[in-house]
Write a protein that holds these residues in place. Structure first.
Motif, PDB file in Angstrom:
ATOM      1  N   GLN A 131      -9.602  11.454  57.536  1.00 44.62           N
ATOM      2  CA  GLN A 131      -9.665  11.285  56.088  1.00 44.62           C
ATOM      3  C   GLN A 131      -9.133  12.521  55.370  1.00 44.62           C
ATOM      4  O   GLN A 131      -8.381  12.408  54.401  1.00 44.62           O
ATOM      5  N   ALA A 132      -9.500  13.697  55.849  1.00 43.35           N
ATOM      6  CA  ALA A 132      -9.024  14.937  55.222  1.00 43.35           C
ATOM      7  C   ALA A 132      -7.509  15.045  55.330  1.00 43.35           C
ATOM      8  O   ALA A 132      -6.832  15.450  54.367  1.00 43.35           O
ATOM      9  N   GLN A 133      -6.975  14.679  56.477  1.00 39.64           N
ATOM     10  CA  GLN A 133      -5.522  14.745  56.643  1.00 39.64           C
ATOM     11  C   GLN A 133      -4.822  13.765  55.712  1.00 39.64           C
ATOM     12  O   GLN A 133      -3.821  14.103  55.078  1.00 39.64           O
ATOM     13  N   VAL A 134      -5.334  12.544  55.607  1.00 34.22           N
ATOM     14  CA  VAL A 134      -4.724  11.541  54.726  1.00 34.22           C
ATOM     15  C   VAL A 134      -4.787  12.010  53.281  1.00 34.22           C
ATOM     16  O   VAL A 134      -3.792  11.925  52.542  1.00 34.22           O
ATOM     17  N   LEU A 135      -5.931  12.525  52.854  1.00 33.79           N
ATOM     18  CA  LEU A 135      -6.060  13.026  51.481  1.00 33.79           C
ATOM     19  C   LEU A 135      -5.088  14.173  51.215  1.00 33.79           C
ATOM     20  O   LEU A 135      -4.504  14.262  50.140  1.00 33.79           O
ATOM     21  N   ASP A 136      -4.926  15.032  52.190  1.00 41.77           N
ATOM     22  CA  ASP A 136      -3.988  16.144  52.040  1.00 41.77           C
ATOM     23  C   ASP A 136      -2.553  15.647  51.919  1.00 41.77           C
ATOM     24  O   ASP A 136      -1.756  16.182  51.154  1.00 41.77           O
ATOM     25  N   LEU A 137      -2.223  14.577  52.650  1.00 44.17           N
ATOM     26  CA  LEU A 137      -0.860  14.048  52.635  1.00 44.17           C
ATOM     27  C   LEU A 137      -0.527  13.301  51.349  1.00 44.17           C
ATOM     28  O   LEU A 137       0.572  13.428  50.818  1.00 44.17           O
ATOM     29  N   VAL A 138      -1.460  12.494  50.841  1.00 49.52           N
ATOM     30  CA  VAL A 138      -1.136  11.617  49.715  1.00 49.52           C
ATOM     31  C   VAL A 138      -1.701  12.086  48.384  1.00 49.52           C
ATOM     32  O   VAL A 138      -1.249  11.641  47.336  1.00 49.52           O
ATOM     33  N   GLY A 139      -2.676  12.967  48.412  1.00 45.00           N
ATOM     34  CA  GLY A 139      -3.333  13.384  47.184  1.00 45.00           C
ATOM     35  C   GLY A 139      -2.456  14.187  46.253  1.00 45.00           C
ATOM     36  O   GLY A 139      -2.732  14.286  45.059  1.00 45.00           O
ATOM     37  N   GLN A 140      -1.370  14.745  46.758  1.00 44.02           N
ATOM     38  CA  GLN A 140      -0.503  15.579  45.921  1.00 44.02           C
ATOM     39  C   GLN A 140       0.431  14.740  45.056  1.00 44.02           C
ATOM     40  O   GLN A 140       0.862  15.183  44.005  1.00 44.02           O
ATOM     41  N   THR A 141       0.752  13.528  45.497  1.00 41.37           N
ATOM     42  CA  THR A 141       1.743  12.728  44.767  1.00 41.37           C
ATOM     43  C   THR A 141       1.149  11.505  44.089  1.00 41.37           C
ATOM     44  O   THR A 141       1.776  10.930  43.214  1.00 41.37           O
ATOM     45  N   THR A 142      -0.048  11.080  44.525  1.00 44.74           N
ATOM     46  CA  THR A 142      -0.642   9.867  43.965  1.00 44.74           C
ATOM     47  C   THR A 142      -2.104  10.120  43.624  1.00 44.74           C
ATOM     48  O   THR A 142      -2.688  11.122  44.014  1.00 44.74           O
ATOM     49  N   GLN A 143      -2.696   9.168  42.931  1.00 47.33           N
ATOM     50  CA  GLN A 143      -4.121   9.228  42.616  1.00 47.33           C
ATOM     51  C   GLN A 143      -4.853   8.375  43.648  1.00 47.33           C
ATOM     52  O   GLN A 143      -4.625   7.170  43.744  1.00 47.33           O
ATOM     53  N   VAL A 144      -5.725   8.998  44.439  1.00 43.71           N
ATOM     54  CA  VAL A 144      -6.484   8.272  45.446  1.00 43.71           C
ATOM     55  C   VAL A 144      -7.708   7.666  44.778  1.00 43.71           C
ATOM     56  O   VAL A 144      -8.525   8.376  44.196  1.00 43.71           O
ATOM     57  N   GLN A 145      -7.835   6.338  44.838  1.00 45.30           N
ATOM     58  CA  GLN A 145      -8.991   5.655  44.253  1.00 45.30           C
ATOM     59  C   GLN A 145     -10.128   5.525  45.251  1.00 45.30           C
ATOM     60  O   GLN A 145     -11.291   5.595  44.882  1.00 45.30           O
ATOM     61  N   GLN A 146      -9.764   5.309  46.529  1.00 43.65           N
ATOM     62  CA  GLN A 146     -10.805   5.080  47.516  1.00 43.65           C
ATOM     63  C   GLN A 146     -10.252   5.373  48.907  1.00 43.65           C
ATOM     64  O   GLN A 146      -9.097   5.070  49.206  1.00 43.65           O
TER      65      GLN A 146
END
Length: 161
Positions: free
Chosen positions: A75-90
């Motif tokens: 989960q931390a890796q996914v958040l690090d990868l996508v959190g910079q360009t998109t808004q993570v809802q869940q």
């Protein structure tokens, strides 16, 4: 028999033998250079070979000694990868299932962003190490933004529950 013909019969065969020997020597020298070049390339490849295969394979697996730690790392890796360009809802951990010597980790992710941001996030996930697989992808559009839901999976070594 004339003198010219006698000289040709006496001197001709040794001259022919010398010419053949010089030709064979030239071919052997050329093959020796090719072999030396091939040996040098092989030595270069051996000098730059990847690390131990087990260690190299371990880089492709999510770290963690327990299923919870491995899912948290994923989960931390996914958040690090996508959190910079998109808004993570869940982002939800869906569980860990043993598969032979490995453990399959599954995560569900929902994010919102414009098309370019979503594509950047998807490409980042596909290129990630440890490896992350996109098992399912659902996209809905609302105006200029996209809502994307992904089922992701990755593998960890054998972990305890």
């Amino acid at each position: 028999m004339t003198l010219r013909r006698a000289l040709l019969l006496v001197v001709g065969p040794p001259m022919l033998a010398v010419l053949l020997a010089l030709t064979a020597w030239g071919i052997a020298a050329q093959q020796s250079l090719r072999a030396d070049d091939a040996a040098a390339r092989l030595q270069t490849a051996l000098d730059h070979r990847p690390a131990e295969p087990v260690l190299q394979a371990a880089k492709l697996l999510v770290p963690g000694t327990t299923a919870g730690l491995a899912l948290s790392a994923l989960q931390a890796q996914v958040l690090d990868l996508v959190g910079q360009t998109t808004q993570v809802q869940q982002i939800d951990a869906r569980g860990a299932e043993p598969e032979g010597a490995l453990t399959r980790l599954t995560v569900n992710l929902r994010l919102v962003g414009d098309e370019a941001a979503v594509m950047t996030a998807l490409i980042a996930i596909e290129r990630a190490e440890p490896l992350i697989f996109v098992d399912a992808l659902r996209v809905t559009a609302s105006g200029p933004s996209l809502t994307v839901e992904m089922d992701l999976s990755a593998y960890a070594g054998k972990v305890t529950p």
